[in-house]
Design a protein around this motif. Structure first.
Motif, PDB file in Angstrom:
ATOM      1  N   ASP A  89    -142.647   6.637  35.987  1.00 32.89           N
ATOM      2  CA  ASP A  89    -143.959   6.045  35.763  1.00 32.89           C
ATOM      3  C   ASP A  89    -143.864   4.559  36.091  1.00 32.89           C
ATOM      4  OD1 ASP A  89    -146.332   4.944  34.839  1.00 32.89           O
ATOM      5  OD2 ASP A  89    -146.277   5.932  32.891  1.00 32.89           O
ATOM      6  N   GLY A  90    -144.292   4.186  37.260  1.00 33.09           N
ATOM      7  CA  GLY A  90    -144.169   2.817  37.744  1.00 33.09           C
ATOM      8  C   GLY A  90    -144.845   1.770  36.887  1.00 33.09           C
ATOM      9  N   ARG A  91    -145.695   2.192  35.954  1.00 31.73           N
ATOM     10  CA  ARG A  91    -146.370   1.233  35.079  1.00 31.73           C
ATOM     11  C   ARG A  91    -145.509   0.841  33.881  1.00 31.73           C
ATOM     12  NH1 ARG A  91    -151.211   5.009  33.837  1.00 31.73           N
ATOM     13  NH2 ARG A  91    -149.373   6.337  33.819  1.00 31.73           N
ATOM     14  N   ARG A  92    -144.561   1.713  33.542  1.00 35.53           N
ATOM     15  CA  ARG A  92    -143.708   1.462  32.371  1.00 35.53           C
ATOM     16  C   ARG A  92    -142.481   0.654  32.746  1.00 35.53           C
ATOM     17  NH1 ARG A  92    -142.349   6.092  28.262  1.00 35.53           N
ATOM     18  NH2 ARG A  92    -140.330   5.406  28.994  1.00 35.53           N
ATOM     19  N   LYS A  93    -142.083  -0.202  31.825  1.00 31.69           N
ATOM     20  CA  LYS A  93    -140.856  -0.965  32.004  1.00 31.69           C
ATOM     21  C   LYS A  93    -139.845  -0.503  30.953  1.00 31.69           C
ATOM     22  CE  LYS A  93    -142.906  -5.146  33.960  1.00 31.69           C
ATOM     23  NZ  LYS A  93    -143.638  -4.547  34.922  1.00 31.69           N
ATOM     24  N   LEU A  94    -138.629  -0.270  31.393  1.00 33.73           N
ATOM     25  CA  LEU A  94    -137.559   0.167  30.508  1.00 33.73           C
ATOM     26  C   LEU A  94    -136.608  -1.002  30.282  1.00 33.73           C
ATOM     27  CD1 LEU A  94    -136.871   3.639  32.122  1.00 33.73           C
ATOM     28  CD2 LEU A  94    -138.456   3.057  30.270  1.00 33.73           C
ATOM     29  N   ILE A  95    -136.172  -1.163  29.041  1.00 35.79           N
ATOM     30  CA  ILE A  95    -135.368  -2.312  28.643  1.00 35.79           C
ATOM     31  C   ILE A  95    -133.964  -1.850  28.288  1.00 35.79           C
ATOM     32  CG2 ILE A  95    -135.286  -4.322  27.125  1.00 35.79           C
ATOM     33  CD1 ILE A  95    -137.930  -4.026  28.741  1.00 35.79           C
ATOM     34  N   LYS A  96    -132.974  -2.523  28.870  1.00 28.21           N
ATOM     35  CA  LYS A  96    -131.567  -2.205  28.597  1.00 28.21           C
ATOM     36  C   LYS A  96    -130.811  -3.505  28.326  1.00 28.21           C
ATOM     37  CE  LYS A  96    -131.524   1.808  31.598  1.00 28.21           C
ATOM     38  NZ  LYS A  96    -130.995   2.424  32.803  1.00 28.21           N
ATOM     39  N   PRO A  97    -129.800  -3.430  27.467  1.00 28.83           N
ATOM     40  CA  PRO A  97    -129.001  -4.633  27.221  1.00 28.83           C
ATOM     41  C   PRO A  97    -127.998  -4.858  28.352  1.00 28.83           C
ATOM     42  CG  PRO A  97    -128.111  -2.820  25.953  1.00 28.83           C
ATOM     43  CD  PRO A  97    -129.362  -2.303  26.636  1.00 28.83           C
ATOM     44  N   THR A  98    -127.658  -6.102  28.569  1.00 29.89           N
ATOM     45  CA  THR A  98    -126.557  -6.429  29.472  1.00 29.89           C
ATOM     46  C   THR A  98    -125.270  -6.430  28.648  1.00 29.89           C
ATOM     47  OG1 THR A  98    -126.741  -8.791  29.040  1.00 29.89           O
ATOM     48  CG2 THR A  98    -128.068  -7.897  30.870  1.00 29.89           C
ATOM     49  N   ARG A  99    -124.141  -6.591  29.320  1.00 28.60           N
ATOM     50  CA  ARG A  99    -122.874  -6.711  28.571  1.00 28.60           C
ATOM     51  C   ARG A  99    -122.913  -7.900  27.621  1.00 28.60           C
ATOM     52  NH1 ARG A  99    -117.634  -4.916  32.024  1.00 28.60           N
ATOM     53  NH2 ARG A  99    -118.737  -3.273  33.122  1.00 28.60           N
ATOM     54  N   SER A 100    -123.483  -9.001  28.106  1.00 30.04           N
ATOM     55  CA  SER A 100    -123.596 -10.188  27.248  1.00 30.04           C
ATOM     56  C   SER A 100    -124.471  -9.901  26.034  1.00 30.04           C
ATOM     57  CB  SER A 100    -124.190 -11.359  28.028  1.00 30.04           C
ATOM     58  OG  SER A 100    -123.334 -11.735  29.076  1.00 30.04           O
ATOM     59  N   GLY A 101    -125.547  -9.137  26.231  1.00 28.04           N
ATOM     60  CA  GLY A 101    -126.423  -8.760  25.123  1.00 28.04           C
ATOM     61  C   GLY A 101    -125.704  -7.921  24.087  1.00 28.04           C
ATOM     62  N   VAL A 102    -124.875  -6.998  24.560  1.00 28.41           N
ATOM     63  CA  VAL A 102    -124.101  -6.161  23.637  1.00 28.41           C
ATOM     64  C   VAL A 102    -123.083  -7.009  22.886  1.00 28.41           C
ATOM     65  CG1 VAL A 102    -122.445  -4.251  23.491  1.00 28.41           C
ATOM     66  CG2 VAL A 102    -124.467  -4.040  24.963  1.00 28.41           C
ATOM     67  N   LYS A 103    -122.428  -7.926  23.598  1.00 27.22           N
ATOM     68  CA  LYS A 103    -121.405  -8.765  22.957  1.00 27.22           C
ATOM     69  C   LYS A 103    -121.995  -9.675  21.885  1.00 27.22           C
ATOM     70  CE  LYS A 103    -118.058  -8.674  26.673  1.00 27.22           C
ATOM     71  NZ  LYS A 103    -117.314  -9.435  27.665  1.00 27.22           N
ATOM     72  N   ILE A 104    -123.135 -10.292  22.177  1.00 28.94           N
ATOM     73  CA  ILE A 104    -123.743 -11.179  21.171  1.00 28.94           C
ATOM     74  C   ILE A 104    -124.227 -10.355  19.973  1.00 28.94           C
ATOM     75  CG2 ILE A 104    -126.137 -11.276  21.996  1.00 28.94           C
ATOM     76  CD1 ILE A 104    -126.017 -14.307  21.470  1.00 28.94           C
ATOM     77  N   THR A 105    -124.680  -9.130  20.233  1.00 27.53           N
ATOM     78  CA  THR A 105    -125.090  -8.247  19.134  1.00 27.53           C
ATOM     79  C   THR A 105    -123.891  -7.902  18.265  1.00 27.53           C
ATOM     80  OG1 THR A 105    -126.897  -7.335  20.447  1.00 27.53           O
ATOM     81  CG2 THR A 105    -126.151  -6.026  18.575  1.00 27.53           C
ATOM     82  N   GLU A 106    -122.765  -7.618  18.881  1.00 26.75           N
ATOM     83  CA  GLU A 106    -121.543  -7.325  18.118  1.00 26.75           C
ATOM     84  C   GLU A 106    -121.148  -8.522  17.259  1.00 26.75           C
ATOM     85  OE1 GLU A 106    -118.885  -6.215  21.282  1.00 26.75           O
ATOM     86  OE2 GLU A 106    -119.577  -4.126  21.266  1.00 26.75           O
ATOM     87  N   ARG A 107    -121.225  -9.723  17.820  1.00 18.59           N
ATOM     88  CA  ARG A 107    -120.898 -10.935  17.040  1.00 18.59           C
ATOM     89  C   ARG A 107    -121.862 -11.109  15.871  1.00 18.59           C
ATOM     90  NH1 ARG A 107    -120.244 -13.167  22.183  1.00 18.59           N
ATOM     91  NH2 ARG A 107    -122.099 -14.491  22.004  1.00 18.59           N
ATOM     92  N   TYR A 108    -123.136 -10.861  16.136  1.00 23.13           N
ATOM     93  CA  TYR A 108    -124.135 -10.996  15.073  1.00 23.13           C
ATOM     94  C   TYR A 108    -123.832 -10.004  13.948  1.00 23.13           C
ATOM     95  CZ  TYR A 108    -128.491 -10.776  12.526  1.00 23.13           C
ATOM     96  OH  TYR A 108    -129.416 -10.784  11.510  1.00 23.13           O
ATOM     97  N   LEU A 109    -123.600  -8.737  14.305  1.00 25.79           N
ATOM     98  CA  LEU A 109    -123.345  -7.715  13.288  1.00 25.79           C
ATOM     99  C   LEU A 109    -122.100  -8.026  12.473  1.00 25.79           C
ATOM    100  CD1 LEU A 109    -124.340  -4.522  15.286  1.00 25.79           C
ATOM    101  CD2 LEU A 109    -125.642  -5.651  13.451  1.00 25.79           C
TER     102      LEU A 109
END
Length: 112
Positions: free
Chosen positions: A88-108
């Protein structure tokens, strides 16, 4: 609290503990260079990679336009990627980058 079972009570207690710990560690609502909304959205994206903007806004109980600015900031910081849904070309799907995962791990780790 009436009407809350044991599992719900445990979940509420955990959510309050994490929120309290987060406020104690980050009294201004931020972590590293992220504000509170960015952290919430990043946690959601890492927890459910490939969700649409609408799905994220529903999970966080944000109005969809409220999600747009923090999402843009997270893209600019290279913590998430936005892709067009091939079905569905109207929808946008969001995924984390490696950096996003790493900062999330640090936060947790910091709020554990």
């Amino acid at each position: 609290m009436a009407g809350v079972n044991k599992a719900q009570r445990a979940l509420l207690d955990e959510a309050v503990a994490v929120a309290g710990r987060s406020r104690e560690l980050f009294p201004y609502g931020g972590f590293e260079d992220l504000d509170g909304s960015e952290i919430q959205i990043l946690l959601c994206v890492v927890g459910s990679p490939g969700d649409s903007v609408l799905a994220i806004s529903k999970k966080l109980r944000f109005e969809q336009p409220t999600v747009s600015r923090p999402l843009s900031k997270l893209v600019d910081k290279h913590l998430i990627e936005v892709a067009v849904d091939p079905n569905d070309g109207r929808r946008k799907l969001i995924k984390p980058t490696r950096s996003g995962v790493k900062i999330t791990e640090r936060y947790l780790k910091s709020v554990a």
